[in-house]
Scaffold this active site. Sequence first.
Site, PDB file in Angstrom:
ATOM      1  N   CYS A  48       0.681  -1.018   0.244  1.00  0.00           N
ATOM      2  CA  CYS A  48      -0.005  -0.031   0.058  1.00  0.00           C
ATOM      3  C   CYS A  48       0.870   1.404   0.127  1.00  0.00           C
ATOM      4  O   CYS A  48       0.710   2.181  -0.838  1.00  0.00           O
ATOM      5  CB  CYS A  48      -0.828  -0.034   1.039  1.00  0.00           C
ATOM      6  SG  CYS A  48      -2.109  -1.137   1.179  1.00  0.00           S
ATOM      7  N   HIS A 103      -1.194   6.043   2.152  1.00  0.00           N
ATOM      8  CA  HIS A 103      -1.475   4.782   3.133  1.00  0.00           C
ATOM      9  C   HIS A 103      -2.132   5.432   4.208  1.00  0.00           C
ATOM     10  O   HIS A 103      -1.670   6.453   5.041  1.00  0.00           O
ATOM     11  CB  HIS A 103      -0.033   4.219   3.462  1.00  0.00           C
ATOM     12  CG  HIS A 103       0.208   3.090   4.227  1.00  0.00           C
ATOM     13  ND1 HIS A 103      -0.935   2.005   4.114  1.00  0.00           N
ATOM     14  CD2 HIS A 103       0.720   2.960   5.433  1.00  0.00           C
ATOM     15  CE1 HIS A 103      -0.519   1.009   4.963  1.00  0.00           C
ATOM     16  NE2 HIS A 103       0.206   1.653   5.896  1.00  0.00           N
TER      17      HIS A 103
END
Length: 460
Positions: A71, A125
């Site tokens: 991510c 993220h």
Amino acid sequence: MKKFIIAAFVALLTSAAMAQSKPNVLFIAVDDLNAWVGHLGANPQAKTPNIDRLAKRGVTFTRAYCAAPVCNPSRAALMSGLRPGATGVYDNSEPWQPVISKDKTLTTQFLGAGYEVFGAGKIYHSSAHRPGEWSDYLAGENRTAKETAHPTAKNDGVGGIKFQPLTDDSTLSDEGIVDYGIQHLGKKHDKPFFLAVGVHKPHMPWNVPKKYYDRFPLETIKLPAGYREDDLKDVPPAGVKLAKPQGDHAQMLESGRWKEAIQGYLAAISYCDEQIGRLLDAYDKSPEKENTIIVFWGDHGWHLGEKSHWRKFALWEEAVRAPFIWVAPGVTKPGGVCDRTVDFMSIFPTLCDLTGIARPAHVEGSNLRTLLANPKAAWSTPAITTYGQNNHTVRDANWRYIRYANGDEELYDEIKDPYEFTNLASKPELANVKAELAKWLPKINKPAAKGGARDKDEEY
């Protein structure tokens, strides 16, 4: 004096008109969504009518790949235009803020061009965002609010693979995130806008209301077509280390709940698709619809047992491939399908081109405008993905080449072997193929950025 005032007023009106003529951008990010969407056909069990109707409106890329199968680095690369090796952001624990200056980010370019820039959900993220790079960002997310396990739920999953049905009156944070997007799409804006909506599901836990589970009866669930029990036999040690077959996969086999896990992932995708549908409905009603670009992307793929591996964190097809759709008024035509290999580093330069914003010098990646206008246009640039320092994969129309930091290699014929069952890297007659693909390996591979605190999302 009167002439001066009139001239100034005309200039002001002209400037306002020019600002309004700039296209808006609806920027949709989805977390952990692999190619299990209907129109890509990677798993015929998937039900994604809304993502599919979006694909029909513009150009969908069938071979689109992330910059990193994690991510944090995937999103940091996409939003900065800098590949992981250029920043040292390779994993979730390596913060992007100290190594990517504010002037380099995508949203900063739009702010500087006179746009209002709105955001909600997971764009960077863990929904991180930096002050000064957005006009407004939805605050106060609570991922666990109003979630109640359904009485039929056995428990919360198998080891680190988390899933269970919720009661149908449960609500998730994605609904509030999409509500924010709907609100801004429904407004009349005085300036062009960039609206980023980051949907969390199907990120684990795959906890969604039971009605989504019911769409996939357990007795109909099939194991992934890309699974073979002995698939790691020709994978080198560096690849086996990433697969971790004695971890999640061994636990899943022991539990006997593999099909339940797949059911959970499909249910979470279905929930996600419904949120995308809500957003598209609002787009259709938007006063700015005819002047709004849509770019839809997933941050990376996900394994559900292929190569005895679960999650992302690998360089094979399932971990690095994700949906990628563009609708650009005046450029794309409905029903476009592009089979060229592209990666998400293309988003930054393409948006700059489509909106008339100058492309910053630091931005890596290829401008996709040619393919948006003609999905069959010639294209020779492969997709490149990085996981950790000096671990890379290069994917073109015919081959996937992986080279790890220790020199281990994998090579797959994607035409004859789309599930990547047979590693051909040791074949002398294919040395020239490897050499050609190796020319695309990133030359800059900085040491990992100084790590920050680890978070639970890193394990997912």
